[in-house]
Design a protein around this motif. Structure first.
Motif, mmCIF file in Angstrom:
data_model
loop_
_atom_site.group_PDB
_atom_site.id
_atom_site.type_symbol
_atom_site.label_atom_id
_atom_site.label_comp_id
_atom_site.label_asym_id
_atom_site.label_seq_id
_atom_site.Cartn_x
_atom_site.Cartn_y
_atom_site.Cartn_z
ATOM 1 N N LEU A 10 9.420 -1.990 -6.717
ATOM 2 C CA LEU A 10 8.570 -3.155 -6.453
ATOM 3 C C LEU A 10 8.044 -3.031 -5.017
ATOM 4 O O LEU A 10 8.828 -3.021 -4.070
ATOM 5 C CB LEU A 10 9.366 -4.452 -6.608
ATOM 6 N N TYR A 11 6.694 -2.927 -4.884
ATOM 7 C CA TYR A 11 6.079 -2.795 -3.558
ATOM 8 C C TYR A 11 5.332 -4.083 -3.243
ATOM 9 O O TYR A 11 4.421 -4.485 -3.968
ATOM 10 C CB TYR A 11 5.142 -1.591 -3.529
ATOM 11 N N VAL A 12 5.735 -4.744 -2.155
ATOM 12 C CA VAL A 12 5.145 -6.032 -1.764
ATOM 13 C C VAL A 12 4.371 -5.854 -0.458
ATOM 14 O O VAL A 12 4.942 -5.426 0.557
ATOM 15 C CB VAL A 12 6.224 -7.116 -1.592
ATOM 16 N N ASN A 13 3.052 -6.192 -0.509
ATOM 17 C CA ASN A 13 2.204 -6.084 0.686
ATOM 18 C C ASN A 13 0.953 -6.946 0.461
ATOM 19 O O ASN A 13 0.371 -6.921 -0.638
ATOM 20 C CB ASN A 13 1.800 -4.634 0.926
ATOM 21 N N ASP A 14 0.553 -7.726 1.461
ATOM 22 C CA ASP A 14 -0.624 -8.584 1.291
ATOM 23 C C ASP A 14 -1.932 -7.806 1.420
ATOM 24 O O ASP A 14 -3.017 -8.329 1.156
ATOM 25 C CB ASP A 14 -0.602 -9.725 2.316
ATOM 26 N N ASN A 15 -1.858 -6.521 1.796
ATOM 27 C CA ASN A 15 -3.043 -5.675 1.930
ATOM 28 C C ASN A 15 -3.254 -4.921 0.625
ATOM 29 O O ASN A 15 -2.499 -4.001 0.292
ATOM 30 C CB ASN A 15 -2.859 -4.703 3.102
ATOM 31 N N ALA A 16 -4.316 -5.300 -0.113
ATOM 32 C CA ALA A 16 -4.567 -4.708 -1.418
ATOM 33 C C ALA A 16 -4.839 -3.215 -1.337
ATOM 34 O O ALA A 16 -4.431 -2.443 -2.218
ATOM 35 C CB ALA A 16 -5.734 -5.424 -2.100
ATOM 36 N N GLU A 17 -5.537 -2.791 -0.273
ATOM 37 C CA GLU A 17 -5.853 -1.374 -0.140
ATOM 38 C C GLU A 17 -4.586 -0.537 0.067
ATOM 39 O O GLU A 17 -4.429 0.539 -0.517
ATOM 40 C CB GLU A 17 -6.823 -1.166 1.028
ATOM 41 N N LEU A 18 -3.669 -1.038 0.899
ATOM 42 C CA LEU A 18 -2.407 -0.322 1.112
ATOM 43 C C LEU A 18 -1.555 -0.318 -0.153
ATOM 44 O O LEU A 18 -0.860 0.668 -0.448
ATOM 45 C CB LEU A 18 -1.630 -0.958 2.266
ATOM 46 N N LEU A 19 -1.603 -1.433 -0.881
ATOM 47 C CA LEU A 19 -0.863 -1.465 -2.149
ATOM 48 C C LEU A 19 -1.301 -0.334 -3.059
ATOM 49 O O LEU A 19 -0.480 0.402 -3.629
ATOM 50 C CB LEU A 19 -1.083 -2.810 -2.859
ATOM 51 N N GLU A 20 -2.615 -0.187 -3.212
ATOM 52 C CA GLU A 20 -3.170 0.840 -4.080
ATOM 53 C C GLU A 20 -2.849 2.239 -3.559
ATOM 54 O O GLU A 20 -2.418 3.124 -4.307
ATOM 55 C CB GLU A 20 -4.686 0.657 -4.192
ATOM 56 N N LEU A 21 -3.054 2.443 -2.252
ATOM 57 C CA LEU A 21 -2.875 3.760 -1.660
ATOM 58 C C LEU A 21 -1.415 4.228 -1.732
ATOM 59 O O LEU A 21 -1.114 5.336 -2.214
ATOM 60 C CB LEU A 21 -3.343 3.752 -0.211
ATOM 61 N N VAL A 22 -0.505 3.419 -1.232
ATOM 62 C CA VAL A 22 0.911 3.815 -1.180
ATOM 63 C C VAL A 22 1.481 3.980 -2.592
ATOM 64 O O VAL A 22 2.248 4.919 -2.852
ATOM 65 C CB VAL A 22 1.722 2.791 -0.366
ATOM 66 N N SER A 23 1.090 3.084 -3.496
ATOM 67 C CA SER A 23 1.572 3.200 -4.878
ATOM 68 C C SER A 23 1.174 4.520 -5.486
ATOM 69 O O SER A 23 1.975 5.208 -6.138
ATOM 70 C CB SER A 23 1.030 2.043 -5.724
ATOM 71 N N ARG A 24 -0.099 4.912 -5.266
ATOM 72 C CA ARG A 24 -0.589 6.169 -5.830
ATOM 73 C C ARG A 24 0.120 7.357 -5.180
ATOM 74 O O ARG A 24 0.469 8.331 -5.853
ATOM 75 C CB ARG A 24 -2.093 6.267 -5.628
#
Length: 470
Positions: A10-24
């Motif tokens: 579970l990755y929690v971050n208010d920055n949508a771009e970082l969510l997408e980048l780090v998840s990938r």
């Protein structure tokens, strides 16, 4: 179905771009990881409560609640789930608050570069450690449940018996002593041991501390009035250096077994008394017959009288062997340590076969009823002389690795077809044999919990091998 080795993050971050980048980056670096994302701590908590999550990766700076606030809430209900703070801000205050709140690890986000390999390595390590701990915890729980209902006492002590590391409720059932009392004073169980057995038990404890496995039977004064019999087995556990690090054991109530043994002893005593009486009643007329035949033989020369004397002599032998068999070789008296060379030499001398010879090539210490064992060896030696020749050469020695001992002769041997029957009662290949001699041998050896077998010796004669218990 997902592989049991898969890891849900579970990755929690208010920055949508970082969510997408780090998840990938995480999923590209490891096919074991699947990432669920949340743009707020509240949404992260909803996901955590509704889905199976193995690890949490959270940013520190978030508008509604910080990563530390999120961590504190998680720890109330999920105290052992791995939680990693992944943030671009790093200072002592954040690190200190994270440690106080129970953070698993703290990773500073680099401005450039891919940190996925580092994160993956930490996530996998922490998740696998948690899973292994859960397996151990569940296994321990199951073991405690099992031993908790057992009617035996399982225990683990320190090498010097000063620390009780584990014990189950079976101890109280056997010793009549509460678990709290023995935990407070680990050697207090000795207070329940019968005074006459204290020395034997303490000696066994000393030997166990020295690294030797022990088996000891003793009496327990339970509740001050009830006396029971117990049997304890102890196995020292050593480290790679050979030093004892713990003493593991089990104690069971063997009172019923002891009572059955006592009943058996009483029955054997009754049987011996009965057979002795019968033998006495038989020997009286047999002695009269023998005396009269011998007197008649002094006056008259007759082959019939010689045959009658031989028959009377054989009847006397049969009575003697039947008495021996009635004692039941399975019941062995007091055992002591004696050298094989000593007992086999004594047995040979008792047979009185002047034309024969015995060579003893080796010896080992035997824990036995020496009188009964000597009787067994006498029968083996007598069998060699009677079925071979009066000048038989016998050899006695020790089996390889001291697994037991043997006696062999240079006679005609025993064919493979007859070896299976050689110890049967009444079986004989000699016209004047009773068929009880080797049956008695088998009873005595079995009574020691040993095994006996007959095979071919080096010169083709009979070789009797006695394999002693470990």
């Amino acid at each position: 179905m997902a592989d049991s080795r898969d890891i849900a993050v579970l990755y929690v971050n208010d920055n949508a771009e970082l969510l997408e980048l780090v998840s990938r980056q995480l999923t590209n670096d490891s096919d074991r990881l699947s990432v669920v994302t949340a743009e707020s701590a509240d949404r992260g908590r909803e996901i955590l409560d509704s889905e199976t999550i193995d690890c949490i990766l959270s940013d520190y700076h978030m508008p509604d609640r910080t990563g530390i606030d999120f961590l504190r809430g998680v720890r109330e209900d999920y105290p052992d789930i791995p939680f990693l703070l992944f943030t671009e801000t790093g200072n002592e205050t954040v690190a200190s608050e994270g440690i106080e709140a129970g953070v698993t690890d703290y990773v500073i986000q680099e401005t450039i570069g891919n940190q996925a390999p580092l994160l993956v390595d930490k996530i996998v390590t922490y998740v696998e450690h948690r899973r292994s701990q859960q397996v151990i915890k569940e296994t321990n729980k199951q073991l405690r449940e099992i031993v908790g209902v057992a009617d035996q006492a399982f225990w683990v002590f320190s090498p010097d018996w000063s620390e009780l590391r584990f014990i189950n409720d079976g101890h109280e059932a056997i010793f009549g002593q509460s678990i709290e009392n023995i935990r407070a004073d680990p050697q207090s169980f000795l207070d329940q041991v019968h005074p006459g057995d204290i020395d034997r038990v303490t000696l066994a404890m000393e030997r166990a501390s020295a690294g030797k496995s022990q088996l000891v039977q003793y009496r327990i004064n339970k509740s001050g009035t009830v006396e029971i019999w117990a049997e304890s087995r102890c196995k020292p556990v050593t480290n790679q250096s050979g030093n004892v690090v713990s003493l593991v054991g089990i104690t069971r109530d063997i009172t019923d077994r002891k009572m059955n043994q006592q009943e058996l002893v009483e029955k054997i005593d009754q049987l011996e008394e009965f057979t002795s009486t019968v033998a006495h009643d038989l020997r009286n007329p047999l002695n009269v017959a023998d005396g009269n035949i011998r007197m008649a033989a002094m006056e008259y020369e007759s082959r019939q009288l010689e045959t009658a004397l031989a028959a009377v002599s054989r009847m006397d032998t049969l009575i003697e062997e039947l008495l021996t068999l009635a004692k039941d070789g399975e019941l062995i008296g007091d055992r002591n340590h004696i050298e094989f060379a000593e007992v086999v030499t004594t047995s040979y001398e008792n047979v009185r076969a002047p034309g024969s010879s015995l060579e003893v090539t080796g010896s080992m210490l035997l824990d036995c009823d020496s009188a009964r064992l000597s009787q067994a060896f006498e029968n083996i030696i007598r069998n060699a002389v009677e079925h071979g020749s009066s000048d038989a050469s016998l050899t006695a020695g020790v089996l390889s690795e001291e697994r037991g001992v043997y006696i062999e002769d240079d006679g005609p041997g025993i064919s493979a077809a007859k070896r299976d029957r050689i110890f049967d009662k009444g079986y004989t290949t000699h016209k004047d044999g009773s068929g009880f001699g080797l049956a008695i041998v088998d009873r005595i050896i079995s009574g020691h919990s040993w095994e006996i077998d007959v095979t071919e010796g080096e010169t083709g004669g009979a070789r009797f091998e006695v394999r002693v218990a470990d």
